[in-house]
Design an enzyme around this catalytic site. Structure first.
Site, mmCIF file in Angstrom:
data_model
loop_
_atom_site.group_PDB
_atom_site.id
_atom_site.type_symbol
_atom_site.label_atom_id
_atom_site.label_comp_id
_atom_site.label_asym_id
_atom_site.label_seq_id
_atom_site.Cartn_x
_atom_site.Cartn_y
_atom_site.Cartn_z
ATOM 1 N N HIS A 56 0.671 -1.625 -0.098
ATOM 2 C CA HIS A 56 -0.368 0.186 0.219
ATOM 3 C C HIS A 56 0.695 1.659 -0.586
ATOM 4 O O HIS A 56 1.390 1.127 0.483
ATOM 5 C CB HIS A 56 -0.983 0.118 1.315
ATOM 6 N N ASP A 59 2.011 1.791 3.495
ATOM 7 C CA ASP A 59 3.236 0.685 3.725
ATOM 8 C C ASP A 59 4.533 1.307 3.186
ATOM 9 O O ASP A 59 5.539 1.070 4.526
ATOM 10 C CB ASP A 59 3.434 -0.812 3.030
ATOM 11 N N MET A 90 2.533 -5.573 -7.430
ATOM 12 C CA MET A 90 1.099 -5.075 -7.484
ATOM 13 C C MET A 90 1.423 -3.921 -5.946
ATOM 14 O O MET A 90 2.255 -4.351 -5.196
ATOM 15 C CB MET A 90 0.732 -6.414 -6.679
ATOM 16 N N GLU A 184 -10.613 -6.724 -4.763
ATOM 17 C CA GLU A 184 -10.795 -7.729 -3.671
ATOM 18 C C GLU A 184 -12.149 -7.429 -2.845
ATOM 19 O O GLU A 184 -12.696 -6.736 -2.406
ATOM 20 C CB GLU A 184 -9.339 -7.752 -2.590
ATOM 21 N N LYS A 186 -14.510 -9.099 0.721
ATOM 22 C CA LYS A 186 -14.635 -9.194 1.363
ATOM 23 C C LYS A 186 -16.498 -8.525 2.149
ATOM 24 O O LYS A 186 -16.394 -7.812 1.391
ATOM 25 C CB LYS A 186 -13.548 -8.408 2.096
ATOM 26 N N GLU A 220 -9.462 -13.832 -2.327
ATOM 27 C CA GLU A 220 -8.456 -14.288 -0.945
ATOM 28 C C GLU A 220 -9.262 -15.464 -0.426
ATOM 29 O O GLU A 220 -10.296 -15.504 -0.336
ATOM 30 C CB GLU A 220 -8.498 -13.258 -0.025
ATOM 31 N N HIS A 223 -11.621 -14.728 2.582
ATOM 32 C CA HIS A 223 -12.521 -14.015 2.237
ATOM 33 C C HIS A 223 -13.646 -14.364 2.235
ATOM 34 O O HIS A 223 -14.506 -14.068 1.983
ATOM 35 C CB HIS A 223 -11.884 -12.606 1.313
ATOM 36 N N ASP A 248 -5.052 -14.317 -3.619
ATOM 37 C CA ASP A 248 -4.666 -13.372 -2.239
ATOM 38 C C ASP A 248 -4.178 -15.145 -1.648
ATOM 39 O O ASP A 248 -5.908 -15.753 -1.213
ATOM 40 C CB ASP A 248 -5.219 -12.817 -1.520
ATOM 41 N N ASP A 258 -10.944 -12.265 10.076
ATOM 42 C CA ASP A 258 -10.500 -12.407 9.586
ATOM 43 C C ASP A 258 -9.036 -13.037 9.849
ATOM 44 O O ASP A 258 -8.064 -12.361 10.057
ATOM 45 C CB ASP A 258 -10.152 -11.080 8.589
ATOM 46 N N ASP A 260 -6.118 -14.729 7.813
ATOM 47 C CA ASP A 260 -4.982 -14.377 7.723
ATOM 48 C C ASP A 260 -3.822 -15.768 7.534
ATOM 49 O O ASP A 260 -2.309 -15.249 8.027
ATOM 50 C CB ASP A 260 -4.558 -13.348 6.912
ATOM 51 N N ASP A 290 -0.893 -13.120 1.574
ATOM 52 C CA ASP A 290 -2.079 -12.194 1.937
ATOM 53 C C ASP A 290 -1.638 -13.347 3.087
ATOM 54 O O ASP A 290 -3.337 -13.380 3.829
ATOM 55 C CB ASP A 290 -3.037 -11.514 1.507
#
Ligand code: GLT
Ligand code: MN
Ligand code: MN
Length: 386
Positions: A56, A59, A90, A184, A186, A220, A223, A248, A258, A260, A290
């Site tokens: 992002h 980030d 990405m 994406e 969710k 993902e 999700h 993802d 969630d 992950d 992810d």
């Protein structure tokens, strides 16, 4: 001993800066390990055999950085990428952390917030596509949704969502960016309900955009499992529609927040069918993990987690090959897939009408999936094949 399942650049494995960079904070407690600097993430992932990183905007560049600070961060990052033979696989935009986005970015009723969101995403594209040369841009609508439906007209919200996605595509065209967008889905978290809750819903929405060919999906695992869906089917539909631009990979227990989780750590069979599908249909996009390490882990555990994601993928890739060459298994896999279903024509339909079906006889035969499923189980647990 050399690991025959060690990742290589050809595998195109990637990690978000926010994934291995996750310091283990949760709603009930603060972080448990230090934040890893982006340049150190690039270095360590490179050593482990990963091919790319994604990010992002924030980030890498804190939201309040001065232009000079931002420039320094980008330069250091570029040097790290070059030194470690890594690419930006990405890019994406953080349109969910800052309090200004508390009621969404593209779908909020506040027009100034919507304009700010457009400014932020276009700047993020300039950095990730224009400068770091990625050709994939993900849009996850974290705060695009509601906690209560009293305040926003959902029909209007979807219109605003479409306007924003169209704006972004027009901007990319105007800048002559060679990029594809991946939306994406969710169902919930951080909002009680998020718009475009599932990948199937995204696929329907894409068809209504100005440039549908520029936009695909980024499903993902976690999700769709949160929504109670079969991820293998979700991805199969995206592949069939020519829309699987990004994926993802992670894992998730049913009915939880969630999580992950490390790839394949929870649902081994689901992960196997996913890998088999991606391999059989020649998915060429990034294999992006992810996910993040358990909160119990220190930094060493983070690298164990990252390596584990890649290694598990490669083990399942190997199992998919064994599945394809196992004679007993192949004899049980239905071979009629090559016979296409009829296409309508007046003459063809007349034939179908005349055909006599002995449905009692046709219904007698079992499909043998119990045996086949057990063989898959044996294969996955190493009792069969090697
Ligand atoms: C966030 C989310 C992920 C998305 C990322 C992209 S950010 O961590 O949980 O699923 O892929 O915005
Ligand atoms: Mn997730
Ligand atoms: Mn994701």
């Amino acid at each position: 001993m050399a690991d025959s399942f060690a990742p290589t650049k050809q595998d195109r494995f990637s990690f978000g800066l926010w994934t291995v960079g996750n310091p283990g904070a949760d709603p009930f407690g603060p972080r448990v390990r230090p934040r890893i600097e982006p340049v150190d993430i690039v270095k360590n992932l490179g050593k482990l055999g990963a091919w790319g990183v994604c990010l992002h905007d924030n980030d890498l560049i804190p939201i309040d950085a001065t232009p000079a600070q931002a420039e320094q961060k980008m330069r250091d990052f570029e040097t790290a990428l070059k030194d470690n033979d890594m690419v930006v696989s990405m890019g994406t935009t953080n349109l969910f952390s800052h309090p200004v986005f508390r009621d969404g970015a593209f779908t909020t009723p506040d027009p100034a917030v919507r304009r700010y969101a457009l400014q932020k995403i276009c700047n993020g594209m300039d950095m990730c596509i224009g400068r770091f040369k990625t050709n994939l841009y993900v849009m996850w609508g974290g705060r695009e949704g509601t906690d209560t439906d009293c305040g926003k007209d959902a029909v209007e919200a979807f219109k605003r969502y479409r306007d924003a996605l169209n704006y972004v595509c027009h901007y990319a065209k105007d800048r002559k960016y060679d990029v594809r967008f991946a939306i994406e889905a969710k169902p919930n978290e951080p909002r009680a309900d998020i718009y475009l809750a599932t990948t199937g819903s995204v696929l329907g929405f894409i068809a209504t955009l100005d440039y549908p060919e520029m936009v695909g999906v980024n499903p993902e695992v976690g999700h769709e499992v949160m929504a109670g869906l079969n991820f293998y089917h979700v991805v199969a539909q995206a592949i069939e529609a020519g829309k699987l631009y990004h994926c993802d990979l992670n894992n998730q227990k049913i009915g939880r927040f969630d999580q992950d989780l490390r790839f394949a750590s929870e649902d081994i069979k689901g992960a196997f069918y996913l890998v088999k599908l991606l391999e059989e249909y020649g998915y060429k996009g990034p294999k992006h993990f992810d996910a993040h390490a358990y909160r119990t882990e220190d930094i060493e555990g983070v690298w164990d987690f990252a390596y584990g994601c890649m290694r598990s993928y490669k083990i399942l890739q190997h199992k998919a090959k064994l599945f394809a060459k196992d004679k007993e298994i192949q004899a049980l896999v239905r071979k009629d897939i090559a016979i296409p279903s009829p296409k309508f024509s007046k003459e063809g339909h007349a034939k179908i009408l005349k055909e006599k079906f002995d449905i009692e006889k046709m219904a007698e035969k079992g499909y043998g999936y119990e045996k086949l499923d057990q063989l898959v189980f044996d294969l996955l647990l190493g009792v069969r094949g090697s």
